[in-house]
Write an enzyme that holds these catalytic residues in place. Structure first.
Site: not given
Length: 388
Positions: A142, A161, A183, A311, A352
């Site tokens: 994000d 990494d 966010h 879903d 979100s």
């Protein structure tokens, strides 16, 4: 609610490498004007086909199965879509990816401050001396995570990494909080609350305006896979509170390929988007991904996308969570939100913030010994769409 048209206008003004394809409607998408992607074997043919539009320069993205060809001269989105359609090549534009998408992207409203939330502690059974559960791993790709936030001490998360980590406030130095600063910290807070035993893997793939593109997201997923291979710790859940519409409504192949490469042991969860639309948004609409819509007081939120490709449904209106904090050296006189938000706790709305409810539930199920398939099925059953 946020004016999505104004948001798109600002994104295009501050990120002028992007341009709209189609009308600002159910057919619109946003793509890079400066690059196209093809399989590496087709790069030379694409440079020839571009003629004067070839800017010189081919980036080898062999680890993604792609070559990115630099272009110039595309001033309008329809020029790009026309060119792609006319080629006898597997050429694609590079689509904009945003946090919780409308085609202009972003959460459904602005964050509002709330009192500080107590950080999650160990589960009650663990505190009572029960054997420590297996720690599920949740990747949050994000805008990053806030520095020195009390919810995120060093023993609950680690960086991926090759990816940046920190959730920034004002990258463009306009002395105003960037549009999606905080966010990623908000997403991580919801995951941590729902699965306090989980270990977080954090990587920044969106800038603090919430902007990225499909190649950058695919590359971040590739780096996440490499990180898991190096450490020997599998990734149980990946939360992607970002998405895009595509010019042809087909899945972005690079992102689809990288998600598939993780295999059935990793469950992907993605935000469905905030456009009140049934149009498929990716990656939420991919078959291998649990797309999550937002609920408001138990009913689908007015802003949430919907459709057969969504879903699961979880709370997404006025969700209490963590937020980016002000550093002592920051000066933000142009704030258009309540400055108390920068104490580190807010309520915020959008798909979100629904997605990490589901990601956290899956992580908790994995920590409790459920298989990936069982955890996925359990989440679908728990977060099914409410009946009229």
């Amino acid at each position: 609610m946020v004016d999505q048209g104004l948001r798109l206008e600002r994104i295009l003004r501050t990120h002028d490498e992007f341009v709209v394809v189609g009308e600002a409607s159910e057919t619109a998408a946003v793509v890079r004007r400066d690059s196209l992607v093809v399989p590496p074997a087709a790069a030379d043919r694409l440079t020839s086909a571009l003629q004067h539009r070839y800017a010189g320069g081919v980036d080898d993205l062999g680890h993604l199965g792609l070559a990115r060809v630099r272009v110039r001269g595309f001033d309008r989105g329809d020029q790009i879509s026309d060119f792609v359609r006319e080629q006898q090549l597997p050429v694609r534009p590079v689509h904009l990816m945003l946090g919780a998408p409308f085609y202009g992207g972003g959460p459904a409203d602005k964050p509002r401050p709330i009192p500080a939330l107590a950080a999650p502690g160990p589960r009650a059974d663990a505190a009572a001396g029960a054997p420590a559960p297996a720690r599920a791993t949740v990747a949050v790709l994000d805008t990053g995570i806030s520095r020195n936030h009390p919810w995120f001490p060093a023993d609950v998360w680690e960086p991926v990494d090759g990816l940046a980590t920190w959730d920034e406030l004002d990258v463009d130095n306009d002395y105003a909080l960037d549009a999606q600063a905080g966010h990623g910290t908000a997403i991580a807070g919801i995951v941590r609350r729902e699965a306090p035993d989980a270990a977080l893997l954090v990587g920044r793939v969106l800038d603090s305006a919430g902007v990225s593109d499909e190649v950058a997201v695919a590359d971040a997923l590739s780096k996440l896979r490499a990180h898991a291979a190096r450490t020997g710790r599998p990734v149980d859940v990946v939360n992607l509170s970002l998405s895009c519409y595509t010019h042809d409504d087909e899945p972005p192949p690079s992102v689809s390929r990288e998600i598939a490469a993780f295999g059935p042991g990793t469950v992907f969860v993605a935000a469905a988007g905030n456009a009140s639309s049934r149009r498929p948004a990716y990656p939420a609409a991919l078959e291998d991904v649990i797309g999550v819509g937002a609920l408001d007081e138990g009913r689908p939120a007015a802003f949430s996308n919907s459709g057969s490709w969504v879903d699961a449904w979880a709370p997404g209106a006025r969700v209490a969570t963590t937020f980016v904090t002000r550093r002592d050296d920051s000066a933000l006189p142009g704030l258009d939100i309540d400055e108390k938000c920068l104490a580190g706790y807010v309520e915020w709305s959008g798909t979100s913030f629904a997605a990490p409810y589901v990601a956290g539930a899956i992580a908790a199920a994995r920590s409790a010994g459920r298989s990936p398939a069982q955890a996925r099925a359990q989440a679908r059953a728990r977060f099914r769409e409410p009946q009229p």
